[in-house]
Design a protein around this motif. Structure first.
Motif, PDB file in Angstrom:
ATOM      1  N   LYS A  19     -21.582  22.525  39.952  1.00  0.00           N
ATOM      2  CA  LYS A  19     -20.546  21.528  39.654  1.00  0.00           C
ATOM      3  C   LYS A  19     -20.337  21.281  38.161  1.00  0.00           C
ATOM      4  O   LYS A  19     -19.402  20.577  37.772  1.00  0.00           O
ATOM      5  N   ILE A  20     -21.170  21.855  37.310  1.00  0.00           N
ATOM      6  CA  ILE A  20     -21.174  21.489  35.889  1.00  0.00           C
ATOM      7  C   ILE A  20     -19.956  22.028  35.139  1.00  0.00           C
ATOM      8  O   ILE A  20     -19.647  23.209  35.190  1.00  0.00           O
ATOM      9  N   LYS A  21     -19.321  21.098  34.396  1.00  0.00           N
ATOM     10  CA  LYS A  21     -18.186  21.419  33.530  1.00  0.00           C
ATOM     11  C   LYS A  21     -18.442  20.995  32.081  1.00  0.00           C
ATOM     12  O   LYS A  21     -17.703  21.376  31.187  1.00  0.00           O
ATOM     13  N   LEU A  22     -19.474  20.165  31.889  1.00  0.00           N
ATOM     14  CA  LEU A  22     -19.811  19.655  30.563  1.00  0.00           C
ATOM     15  C   LEU A  22     -21.329  19.658  30.413  1.00  0.00           C
ATOM     16  O   LEU A  22     -22.030  19.117  31.263  1.00  0.00           O
ATOM     17  N   PHE A  23     -21.820  20.282  29.337  1.00  0.00           N
ATOM     18  CA  PHE A  23     -23.245  20.348  29.061  1.00  0.00           C
ATOM     19  C   PHE A  23     -23.524  19.613  27.759  1.00  0.00           C
ATOM     20  O   PHE A  23     -23.135  20.047  26.688  1.00  0.00           O
ATOM     21  N   THR A  69     -16.731  30.067  25.771  1.00  0.00           N
ATOM     22  CA  THR A  69     -15.869  31.144  26.254  1.00  0.00           C
ATOM     23  C   THR A  69     -15.565  30.997  27.748  1.00  0.00           C
ATOM     24  O   THR A  69     -14.457  31.261  28.185  1.00  0.00           O
ATOM     25  N   MET A  70     -16.552  30.535  28.499  1.00  0.00           N
ATOM     26  CA  MET A  70     -16.400  30.420  29.955  1.00  0.00           C
ATOM     27  C   MET A  70     -15.816  29.068  30.385  1.00  0.00           C
ATOM     28  O   MET A  70     -15.747  28.766  31.567  1.00  0.00           O
ATOM     29  N   GLY A  71     -15.414  28.248  29.427  1.00  0.00           N
ATOM     30  CA  GLY A  71     -14.746  27.001  29.751  1.00  0.00           C
ATOM     31  C   GLY A  71     -15.657  25.817  30.034  1.00  0.00           C
ATOM     32  O   GLY A  71     -15.194  24.788  30.530  1.00  0.00           O
ATOM     33  N   ILE A  72     -16.943  25.962  29.733  1.00  0.00           N
ATOM     34  CA  ILE A  72     -17.859  24.832  29.883  1.00  0.00           C
ATOM     35  C   ILE A  72     -17.902  24.123  28.529  1.00  0.00           C
ATOM     36  O   ILE A  72     -18.272  24.726  27.521  1.00  0.00           O
ATOM     37  N   GLN A  73     -17.501  22.864  28.513  1.00  0.00           N
ATOM     38  CA  GLN A  73     -17.536  22.095  27.275  1.00  0.00           C
ATOM     39  C   GLN A  73     -18.987  21.739  26.950  1.00  0.00           C
ATOM     40  O   GLN A  73     -19.805  21.575  27.848  1.00  0.00           O
ATOM     41  N   THR A  74     -19.276  21.621  25.664  1.00  0.00           N
ATOM     42  CA  THR A  74     -20.636  21.307  25.229  1.00  0.00           C
ATOM     43  C   THR A  74     -20.612  20.142  24.246  1.00  0.00           C
ATOM     44  O   THR A  74     -19.579  19.843  23.644  1.00  0.00           O
ATOM     45  N   GLY A  75     -21.763  19.503  24.102  1.00  0.00           N
ATOM     46  CA  GLY A  75     -21.849  18.403  23.155  1.00  0.00           C
ATOM     47  C   GLY A  75     -23.267  18.095  22.737  1.00  0.00           C
ATOM     48  O   GLY A  75     -24.211  18.326  23.497  1.00  0.00           O
ATOM     49  N   PHE A  76     -23.397  17.593  21.515  1.00  0.00           N
ATOM     50  CA  PHE A  76     -24.670  17.134  20.976  1.00  0.00           C
ATOM     51  C   PHE A  76     -24.616  15.616  20.856  1.00  0.00           C
ATOM     52  O   PHE A  76     -23.655  15.070  20.297  1.00  0.00           O
ATOM     53  N   ILE A  77     -25.636  14.950  21.357  1.00  0.00           N
ATOM     54  CA  ILE A  77     -25.807  13.510  21.166  1.00  0.00           C
ATOM     55  C   ILE A  77     -27.222  13.333  20.628  1.00  0.00           C
ATOM     56  O   ILE A  77     -28.193  13.539  21.349  1.00  0.00           O
ATOM     57  N   LYS A  93     -18.567  26.002  17.927  1.00  0.00           N
ATOM     58  CA  LYS A  93     -17.423  25.374  18.606  1.00  0.00           C
ATOM     59  C   LYS A  93     -17.869  24.368  19.657  1.00  0.00           C
ATOM     60  O   LYS A  93     -17.303  24.290  20.743  1.00  0.00           O
ATOM     61  N   VAL A  94     -18.913  23.608  19.331  1.00  0.00           N
ATOM     62  CA  VAL A  94     -19.384  22.549  20.218  1.00  0.00           C
ATOM     63  C   VAL A  94     -18.293  21.482  20.267  1.00  0.00           C
ATOM     64  O   VAL A  94     -17.813  21.024  19.225  1.00  0.00           O
ATOM     65  N   THR A  95     -17.889  21.113  21.467  1.00  0.00           N
ATOM     66  CA  THR A  95     -16.743  20.227  21.661  1.00  0.00           C
ATOM     67  C   THR A  95     -16.989  18.814  21.135  1.00  0.00           C
ATOM     68  O   THR A  95     -16.132  18.225  20.491  1.00  0.00           O
ATOM     69  N   PHE A  96     -18.147  18.248  21.458  1.00  0.00           N
ATOM     70  CA  PHE A  96     -18.449  16.859  21.116  1.00  0.00           C
ATOM     71  C   PHE A  96     -19.709  16.789  20.266  1.00  0.00           C
ATOM     72  O   PHE A  96     -20.727  17.367  20.631  1.00  0.00           O
ATOM     73  N   VAL A  97     -19.642  16.065  19.148  1.00  0.00           N
ATOM     74  CA  VAL A  97     -20.791  15.940  18.264  1.00  0.00           C
ATOM     75  C   VAL A  97     -20.951  14.467  17.883  1.00  0.00           C
ATOM     76  O   VAL A  97     -20.085  13.902  17.216  1.00  0.00           O
ATOM     77  N   TYR A  98     -22.037  13.869  18.348  1.00  0.00           N
ATOM     78  CA  TYR A  98     -22.336  12.474  18.055  1.00  0.00           C
ATOM     79  C   TYR A  98     -23.694  12.415  17.364  1.00  0.00           C
ATOM     80  O   TYR A  98     -24.726  12.630  17.986  1.00  0.00           O
ATOM     81  N   LEU A  99     -23.664  12.149  16.060  1.00  0.00           N
ATOM     82  CA  LEU A  99     -24.865  12.073  15.246  1.00  0.00           C
ATOM     83  C   LEU A  99     -25.214  10.608  14.996  1.00  0.00           C
ATOM     84  O   LEU A  99     -24.341   9.741  15.014  1.00  0.00           O
ATOM     85  N   GLY A 100     -26.484  10.325  14.750  1.00  0.00           N
ATOM     86  CA  GLY A 100     -26.912   8.972  14.398  1.00  0.00           C
ATOM     87  C   GLY A 100     -26.749   7.972  15.524  1.00  0.00           C
ATOM     88  O   GLY A 100     -26.439   6.805  15.288  1.00  0.00           O
ATOM     89  N   GLN A 101     -26.998   8.401  16.740  1.00  0.00           N
ATOM     90  CA  GLN A 101     -26.826   7.547  17.916  1.00  0.00           C
ATOM     91  C   GLN A 101     -28.156   6.918  18.329  1.00  0.00           C
ATOM     92  O   GLN A 101     -28.953   7.548  19.021  1.00  0.00           O
ATOM     93  N   ALA A 102     -28.391   5.694  17.903  1.00  0.00           N
ATOM     94  CA  ALA A 102     -29.632   5.003  18.281  1.00  0.00           C
ATOM     95  C   ALA A 102     -29.693   4.820  19.797  1.00  0.00           C
ATOM     96  O   ALA A 102     -30.730   5.002  20.422  1.00  0.00           O
ATOM     97  N   LYS A 103     -28.569   4.457  20.391  1.00  0.00           N
ATOM     98  CA  LYS A 103     -28.430   4.380  21.850  1.00  0.00           C
ATOM     99  C   LYS A 103     -27.341   5.374  22.225  1.00  0.00           C
ATOM    100  O   LYS A 103     -26.235   5.317  21.691  1.00  0.00           O
TER     101      LYS A 103
END
Length: 191
Positions: A19-23, A69-77, A93-103
């Motif tokens: 079911k995964i579309k976002l990692f 490439t395979m359409g799975i979005q990725t992100g760093f938190i 090409k990481v889709t979402f990048v959230y740095l400095g996230q205490a929570k």
């Protein structure tokens, strides 16, 4: 090694991976070995500067590129603010990048909203206590092999690989193989 991980994955883990579309993932202790390398230098005028060094695994890079490439979005938190992480995310090409996230919960929710996915369509990988709230919400919660026992206890899957040694690649292969798309993906990674 990932074939071993897939073979060891329970039917429930494979069903979740389909079911995964976002990692989404933490960075320090997952994509790196968890070490924080601070390098100090002194300029000729006597002023001091401190910079940070991160070591990333090339197989993780290939895996994250393949996910894209395979359409799975990725992100760093991640809890740390690091120009090195921002640069690596840009390269891959990481889709979402959230740095400095205490929570991390707010960033997790924003990623889901922007990606247009539900919790069951999100995989999350972490290594330590701050990752527990996200792991409890993710459709596929992953702890790295050397992660803390408290996180491992709430995760659906534990990697065979240690932090900084290809854990993201292992998870991406697991997802694509569970989705029956690995054979389609391999030729797309060949240069």
């Amino acid at each position: 090694m990932t074939d071993v991980a897939v073979a060891l994955a329970s039917p429930d883990v494979l069903a979740r991976a389909r079911k995964i579309k976002l990692f989404l993932m933490d960075v320090d202790g997952t994509l790196t070995d968890g070490g924080v390398c601070l390098i100090s230098s002194t300029s000729p005028d006597g002023s001091a500067a401190v910079s940070e060094m991160k070591v990333f695994n090339a197989q993780d890079g290939q895996g994250l590129s393949l996910a894209h490439t395979m359409g799975i979005q990725t992100g760093f938190i991640t809890g740390r603010s690091s120009p090195a992480v921002a640069k690596r995310a840009e390269e891959l090409k990481v889709t979402f990048v959230y740095l400095g996230q205490a929570k991390k919960t707010e960033a997790f929710e924003e990623c889901m909203r922007k990606a247009g996915v539900t919790e069951e369509e999100v995989a999350y990988m972490g290594d330590d206590l701050p990752d527990i709230p996200l792991a409890k919400r993710a459709g596929l919660a992953v702890c790295v092999a050397d992660g803390v026992p408290e996180l491992r206890a709430v995760c659906h899957f534990t990697t065979q690989r240690l932090a900084g040694r290809g854990t993201a690649r292992e998870v991406i292969e697991l997802i694509l193989k569970a989705q029956g798309r690995w054979e389609e993906a391999v030729p797309l990674a060949l240069a």
